[in-house]
Write a protein that holds these residues in place. Structure first.
Motif, short mmCIF file in Angstrom:
data_model
loop_
_atom_site.label_atom_id
_atom_site.label_comp_id
_atom_site.label_asym_id
_atom_site.label_seq_id
_atom_site.Cartn_x
_atom_site.Cartn_y
_atom_site.Cartn_z
N LEU A 113 -51.06 -45.53 -10.22
CA LEU A 113 -50.77 -44.22 -10.48
C LEU A 113 -51.90 -43.61 -11.21
CD1 LEU A 113 -48.87 -41.93 -9.74
CD2 LEU A 113 -47.35 -42.44 -11.44
N ASP A 126 -54.83 -42.82 -9.26
CA ASP A 126 -54.47 -41.57 -8.38
C ASP A 126 -53.71 -41.94 -7.03
OD1 ASP A 126 -55.08 -39.80 -10.44
OD2 ASP A 126 -57.26 -39.52 -9.66
N PRO A 161 -49.96 -43.16 -5.12
CA PRO A 161 -48.87 -42.75 -5.37
C PRO A 161 -47.94 -44.00 -5.29
CG PRO A 161 -49.31 -42.36 -3.06
CD PRO A 161 -50.77 -42.89 -3.63
N ARG A 182 -48.66 -38.02 -5.46
CA ARG A 182 -49.00 -38.75 -6.66
C ARG A 182 -49.00 -37.89 -7.71
NH1 ARG A 182 -53.88 -36.89 -8.52
NH2 ARG A 182 -55.27 -36.02 -7.13
N TYR A 236 -45.21 -37.96 -8.78
CA TYR A 236 -44.86 -39.28 -9.53
C TYR A 236 -45.37 -39.41 -10.90
CZ TYR A 236 -43.83 -41.58 -4.74
OH TYR A 236 -43.33 -41.79 -3.69
N ASN A 237 -46.83 -38.68 -11.03
CA ASN A 237 -47.12 -38.76 -12.47
C ASN A 237 -46.47 -37.88 -13.33
OD1 ASN A 237 -49.10 -37.56 -14.41
ND2 ASN A 237 -50.75 -38.14 -13.42
#
Ligand code: SF4
Length: 219
Positions: free
Chosen positions: A137, A141, A143, A182, A185-186
């Motif tokens: 992640l 980068d 997901p 992503r 999620y980050n």
């Protein structure tokens, strides 16, 4: 769970804290090193170990592989478990070298699909699921939602987990109920860590918690 259920906490956390700008690392390689070193230690200690590597001009894959085991362990001393972490870091660097990406580890992302890369990372000595997902992640980068002890505690208190689920169960549940993004999620993981440190601690501080309005555990 439904999309709405998982996005509601995210929206509240983001409204309170704003973007967290994770991961704190200047390059993909530094993020990978941090992901290995942060196992079982506070981030402040990881920063000291990374600063040691930088000072020794050893914050690079080839440089780490060129250090003796004892020499590398000494640089990593502030991060704790330094002999173990030295072996793990060398294994990761060996993996990157075998894939031909020592100069630009972020190019690993071009070498396969997410599931394949995750499988390959998990085969590297000392890389477990949380570390592999952190690398995917935050360094590559891609997901892959990072599940940690804060995620487990907070989602259980929100009534979204029973508490007996495995890492894979939790990741599947979360990813199935969020847009596959992503950036989301980050940011979500970073906000979860902040909540776990500031409010949703072992003894929760619910009165000041941004999730208080939607949390069944709040008094
Ligand atoms: S309201 Fe309390 S239990 Fe619920 S998430 Fe916040 S701190 Fe944790």
């Amino acid at each position: 769970m439904r999309d709405k259920t998982l996005l509601a906490p995210y929206d509240l956390l983001l409204a309170r804290h704003g973007p967290q700008h994770w991961w704190p690392g200047e390059t993909a390689f530094e993020v990978m090193v941090g992901a290995v070193l942060t196992q079982n230690t506070a981030w402040a200690n990881v920063e000291k170990a990374i600063a040691n590597l930088r000072r020794a001009d050893a914050l690079g894959c080839a440089a780490i592989l060129g250090l003796g085991d004892g020499e590398l362990a000494e640089q990593l001393r502030p991060a704790g478990y330094f002999n173990v972490k030295a072996r793990r870091l060398k294994s990761l660097c060996g993996f990157l070298a075998a894939r031909g990406v020592t100069e630009a580890p972020e190019e690993l992302a071009d070498q396969g699909g997410l599931a394949e890369l995750r499988h390959d990372l998990l085969a590297v000595h000392g890389i477990g699921e949380e570390t592999a997902d952190s690398i995917l992640l935050y360094a590559l980068d891609l997901p892959s939602f990072v599940v940690d002890a804060y995620t487990r505690r907070i989602f259980a208190r929100l009534g979204l987990l029973r508490g007996s689920e495995t890492y894979a169960d939790i990741q599947r549940l979360i990813e199935a109920n969020l847009p596959r993004d992503r950036r989301l999620y980050n940011e979500y993981h970073a906000l979860i860590v902040r909540l776990g440190k500031e409010q949703c601690r072992p003894r929760p501080r619910c009165a000041d918690c941004p999730l208080n309005p939607i949390c069944p555990t709040a008094p």
